[in-house]
Design a protein around this motif. Structure first.
Motif, PDB file in Angstrom:
ATOM      1  N   TYR A  97       0.754  -0.960  -0.067  1.00 55.52           N
ATOM      2  CA  TYR A  97       0.107   0.113   0.075  1.00 55.52           C
ATOM      3  C   TYR A  97       0.966   1.061   0.107  1.00 55.52           C
ATOM      4  O   TYR A  97       1.880   1.466   0.707  1.00 55.52           O
ATOM      5  CB  TYR A  97      -0.865  -0.226   1.209  1.00 55.52           C
ATOM      6  N   TRP A  98       0.533   2.060  -0.714  1.00 54.93           N
ATOM      7  CA  TRP A  98       1.382   3.572  -0.843  1.00 54.93           C
ATOM      8  C   TRP A  98       0.348   4.643  -0.919  1.00 54.93           C
ATOM      9  O   TRP A  98      -0.809   4.585  -1.332  1.00 54.93           O
ATOM     10  CB  TRP A  98       2.190   3.590  -1.888  1.00 54.93           C
ATOM     11  N   GLU A  99       0.793   5.757  -0.677  1.00 57.71           N
ATOM     12  CA  GLU A  99      -0.039   7.000  -0.484  1.00 57.71           C
ATOM     13  C   GLU A  99       0.835   8.379  -0.695  1.00 57.71           C
ATOM     14  O   GLU A  99       1.962   8.402  -0.144  1.00 57.71           O
ATOM     15  CB  GLU A  99      -0.850   7.359   0.511  1.00 57.71           C
ATOM     16  N   ARG A 100       0.439   9.224  -1.464  1.00 61.15           N
ATOM     17  CA  ARG A 100       0.785  10.729  -1.499  1.00 61.15           C
ATOM     18  C   ARG A 100      -0.102  11.403  -0.821  1.00 61.15           C
ATOM     19  O   ARG A 100      -1.348  11.334  -0.921  1.00 61.15           O
ATOM     20  CB  ARG A 100       0.946  11.012  -3.272  1.00 61.15           C
ATOM     21  N   ALA A 101       0.525  12.313   0.049  1.00 60.16           N
ATOM     22  CA  ALA A 101      -0.132  13.122   1.029  1.00 60.16           C
ATOM     23  C   ALA A 101       0.184  14.496   0.784  1.00 60.16           C
ATOM     24  O   ALA A 101       1.192  14.832   0.590  1.00 60.16           O
ATOM     25  CB  ALA A 101      -0.184  12.473   2.478  1.00 60.16           C
ATOM     26  N   LYS A 102      -0.888  15.380   1.043  1.00 58.09           N
ATOM     27  CA  LYS A 102      -0.409  16.972   1.200  1.00 58.09           C
ATOM     28  C   LYS A 102      -0.240  17.470   2.407  1.00 58.09           C
ATOM     29  O   LYS A 102       0.250  18.496   2.663  1.00 58.09           O
ATOM     30  CB  LYS A 102      -1.555  17.857   0.512  1.00 58.09           C
ATOM     31  N   ASN A 103      -0.292  16.633   3.477  1.00 57.24           N
ATOM     32  CA  ASN A 103       0.392  17.140   4.982  1.00 57.24           C
ATOM     33  C   ASN A 103       0.448  15.496   5.724  1.00 57.24           C
ATOM     34  O   ASN A 103       0.126  14.508   4.986  1.00 57.24           O
ATOM     35  CB  ASN A 103      -0.653  17.861   5.562  1.00 57.24           C
ATOM     36  N   ALA A 104       0.874  15.828   6.989  1.00 55.38           N
ATOM     37  CA  ALA A 104       1.182  14.526   7.763  1.00 55.38           C
ATOM     38  C   ALA A 104      -0.098  14.310   8.955  1.00 55.38           C
ATOM     39  O   ALA A 104       0.136  13.765   9.717  1.00 55.38           O
ATOM     40  CB  ALA A 104       2.609  14.666   8.426  1.00 55.38           C
ATOM     41  N   VAL A 123       5.111   5.440  -9.311  1.00 53.44           N
ATOM     42  CA  VAL A 123       4.578   6.677  -8.782  1.00 53.44           C
ATOM     43  C   VAL A 123       5.255   7.854  -9.050  1.00 53.44           C
ATOM     44  O   VAL A 123       6.494   7.703  -8.713  1.00 53.44           O
ATOM     45  CB  VAL A 123       4.206   6.347  -7.164  1.00 53.44           C
ATOM     46  N   THR A 124       4.633   8.864  -9.389  1.00 52.40           N
ATOM     47  CA  THR A 124       5.419  10.348  -9.470  1.00 52.40           C
ATOM     48  C   THR A 124       5.150  10.981  -8.298  1.00 52.40           C
ATOM     49  O   THR A 124       4.039  11.292  -8.130  1.00 52.40           O
ATOM     50  CB  THR A 124       4.985  11.169 -10.688  1.00 52.40           C
ATOM     51  N   VAL A 125       6.077  11.403  -7.473  1.00 54.99           N
ATOM     52  CA  VAL A 125       6.016  12.315  -6.078  1.00 54.99           C
ATOM     53  C   VAL A 125       6.242  13.627  -6.913  1.00 54.99           C
ATOM     54  O   VAL A 125       7.301  13.854  -7.051  1.00 54.99           O
ATOM     55  CB  VAL A 125       7.193  11.725  -5.274  1.00 54.99           C
ATOM     56  N   LYS A 126       5.373  14.468  -6.610  1.00 59.11           N
ATOM     57  CA  LYS A 126       5.528  15.886  -6.845  1.00 59.11           C
ATOM     58  C   LYS A 126       6.318  16.605  -5.680  1.00 59.11           C
ATOM     59  O   LYS A 126       6.307  16.438  -4.564  1.00 59.11           O
ATOM     60  CB  LYS A 126       4.354  16.564  -7.344  1.00 59.11           C
ATOM     61  N   ALA A 127       6.885  17.743  -5.969  1.00 55.14           N
ATOM     62  CA  ALA A 127       7.679  18.842  -5.213  1.00 55.14           C
ATOM     63  C   ALA A 127       6.704  19.410  -4.098  1.00 55.14           C
ATOM     64  O   ALA A 127       7.019  19.644  -2.910  1.00 55.14           O
ATOM     65  CB  ALA A 127       8.287  19.934  -5.930  1.00 55.14           C
ATOM     66  N   SER A 128       5.276  19.409  -4.637  1.00 56.04           N
ATOM     67  CA  SER A 128       4.440  19.946  -3.809  1.00 56.04           C
ATOM     68  C   SER A 128       3.764  19.095  -2.798  1.00 56.04           C
ATOM     69  O   SER A 128       3.050  19.329  -1.745  1.00 56.04           O
ATOM     70  CB  SER A 128       3.366  20.713  -4.811  1.00 56.04           C
ATOM     71  N   LYS A 130       3.835  16.631   0.248  1.00 61.45           N
ATOM     72  CA  LYS A 130       4.415  16.702   1.748  1.00 61.45           C
ATOM     73  C   LYS A 130       4.936  15.299   2.307  1.00 61.45           C
ATOM     74  O   LYS A 130       5.854  15.314   2.966  1.00 61.45           O
ATOM     75  CB  LYS A 130       3.615  17.430   2.520  1.00 61.45           C
ATOM     76  N   LEU A 131       4.120  14.625   1.933  1.00 61.57           N
ATOM     77  CA  LEU A 131       4.495  13.110   2.722  1.00 61.57           C
ATOM     78  C   LEU A 131       4.338  11.918   1.591  1.00 61.57           C
ATOM     79  O   LEU A 131       3.384  11.900   0.793  1.00 61.57           O
ATOM     80  CB  LEU A 131       3.592  12.735   3.927  1.00 61.57           C
ATOM     81  N   PHE A 132       5.042  11.126   1.696  1.00 59.05           N
ATOM     82  CA  PHE A 132       4.766   9.773   0.762  1.00 59.05           C
ATOM     83  C   PHE A 132       4.939   8.426   1.746  1.00 59.05           C
ATOM     84  O   PHE A 132       5.830   8.366   2.282  1.00 59.05           O
ATOM     85  CB  PHE A 132       5.944   9.489  -0.227  1.00 59.05           C
ATOM     86  N   LYS A 133       4.005   7.869   1.941  1.00 55.62           N
ATOM     87  CA  LYS A 133       3.722   6.589   2.750  1.00 55.62           C
ATOM     88  C   LYS A 133       3.732   5.318   2.013  1.00 55.62           C
ATOM     89  O   LYS A 133       3.202   5.168   1.007  1.00 55.62           O
ATOM     90  CB  LYS A 133       2.738   6.706   3.535  1.00 55.62           C
ATOM     91  N   SER A 134       4.480   4.215   2.612  1.00 53.04           N
ATOM     92  CA  SER A 134       4.543   2.800   1.838  1.00 53.04           C
ATOM     93  C   SER A 134       4.464   1.740   2.904  1.00 53.04           C
ATOM     94  O   SER A 134       5.185   1.948   3.999  1.00 53.04           O
ATOM     95  CB  SER A 134       5.911   2.737   1.054  1.00 53.04           C
ATOM     96  N   GLU A 135       3.585   0.801   2.808  1.00 54.32           N
ATOM     97  CA  GLU A 135       3.618  -0.384   3.768  1.00 54.32           C
ATOM     98  C   GLU A 135       3.384  -1.493   2.985  1.00 54.32           C
ATOM     99  O   GLU A 135       2.604  -1.535   2.116  1.00 54.32           O
ATOM    100  CB  GLU A 135       2.546   0.059   4.609  1.00 54.32           C
ATOM    101  N   GLY A 136       4.366  -2.587   3.460  1.00 54.70           N
ATOM    102  CA  GLY A 136       4.379  -3.882   2.836  1.00 54.70           C
ATOM    103  C   GLY A 136       4.814  -3.905   1.398  1.00 54.70           C
ATOM    104  O   GLY A 136       4.402  -5.035   0.597  1.00 54.70           O
ATOM    105  N   CYS A 137       5.399  -3.015   1.014  1.00 55.48           N
ATOM    106  CA  CYS A 137       5.806  -2.889  -0.405  1.00 55.48           C
ATOM    107  C   CYS A 137       7.367  -3.371  -0.277  1.00 55.48           C
ATOM    108  O   CYS A 137       8.324  -3.240   0.394  1.00 55.48           O
ATOM    109  CB  CYS A 137       5.679  -1.701  -1.040  1.00 55.48           C
ATOM    110  N   HIS A 138       7.823  -3.871  -1.786  1.00 54.77           N
ATOM    111  CA  HIS A 138       9.181  -4.077  -2.046  1.00 54.77           C
ATOM    112  C   HIS A 138       9.785  -2.670  -2.195  1.00 54.77           C
ATOM    113  O   HIS A 138       9.171  -1.707  -2.329  1.00 54.77           O
ATOM    114  CB  HIS A 138       9.388  -4.765  -3.242  1.00 54.77           C
TER     115      HIS A 138
END
Length: 232
Positions: A97-104, A123-128, A130-138
């Motif tokens: 599971y992953w997520e891009r987030a605008k705050n924490a 996944v493309t992470v943008k400069a804008s 704030k947080l990238f979360k990843s769980e259970g991924c390689h």
């Protein structure tokens, strides 16, 4: 709520079909899942014999050396993770599971995009962000935007995940037959931001799907489908 307790934003979108090429229909010549973020590549290495085990260990070690960051954790964009496009491969059973987030804050309103992954994901992470979360991924590795490949045009796995056109799979028209109960989901994408605007076309399929992947498409996502074969 824990990350795996969240339903990918894309899971809702999976029932929304945009510009579809579906069962028993014609192909879409345009450029450009269930469980996709706006919207999963298996590790099919040699598993036989000691030689296969050694090969697998070597591949895993090489993958670790390429890793940009681990598959478990919360990363601040600009500090822990640089903006850019990343890939994780070899995930199984939707446990990544992953997520891009605008705050924490951890609130649902903070989500920009997310996904539960089987196979591979880009996944493309943008400069804008704030947080990238990843769980259970390689582990995640950096993607070279100029990378080129010579993928076979014969076909690819139906549960391979998100595949890069021209690198992982070749453009062309492909057919997936024998799908049941709308469990097959496919999606043509113009980028790896996983927003609604990223999707060029998608469908949930029962029966046979025929899809033309254009040379200018960036990615193709396939989840729960029978294997895709080149349709000529």
């Amino acid at each position: 709520m824990g990350m795996k307790g969240r339903i990918a934003l894309s899971a809702v979108v999976g029932v929304v079909v945009i510009g579809v090429v579906s069962a028993n229909s014609g192909s879409d010549e345009g450029d450009g899942g269930k469980g996709t973020s706006a919207s999963a590549e298996h590790d099919f290495g040699d598993k036989g014999g000691d030689g296969g085990a050694r090969t697998g260990d070597t591949e895993k070690a090489a993958a670790r050396s390429r890793a940009a960051f681990g598959g478990d954790g919360s990363y601040q964009v600009g500090k822990d993770v640089k903006p850019g496009t990343y890939r994780t491969r070899g995930n199984s059973d939707g446990m990544c599971y992953w997520e891009r987030a605008k705050n924490a804050s951890g609130d649902m309103d903070s989500l920009l995009a997310n996904d539960n992954v089987t196979g591979s994901s880009y996944v493309t992470v943008k400069a804008s962000d704030k947080l990238f979360k990843s769980e259970g991924c390689h582990d995640w590795e950096t993607v070279d935007p100029k990378a080129e490949g010579k993928p076979s045009a014969a076909g690819f796995k139906g549960d391979g995940g998100m595949l890069r056109v021209g690198v992982d799979i070749a453009p062309g028209t492909y057919r997936s037959a024998g799908n049941t109960d709308d469990q097959c989901y496919w999606e043509r994408d113009k980028d790896a931001l996983h927003g609604m605007e990223s999707i060029l076309a998608n469908d949930n399929v029962t029966g046979t799907a025929v899809v033309t992947i254009g040379a200018h498409d960036a990615y193709f996502k396939t989840a729960g489908c029978k294997d895709w074969k080149h349709a000529g």
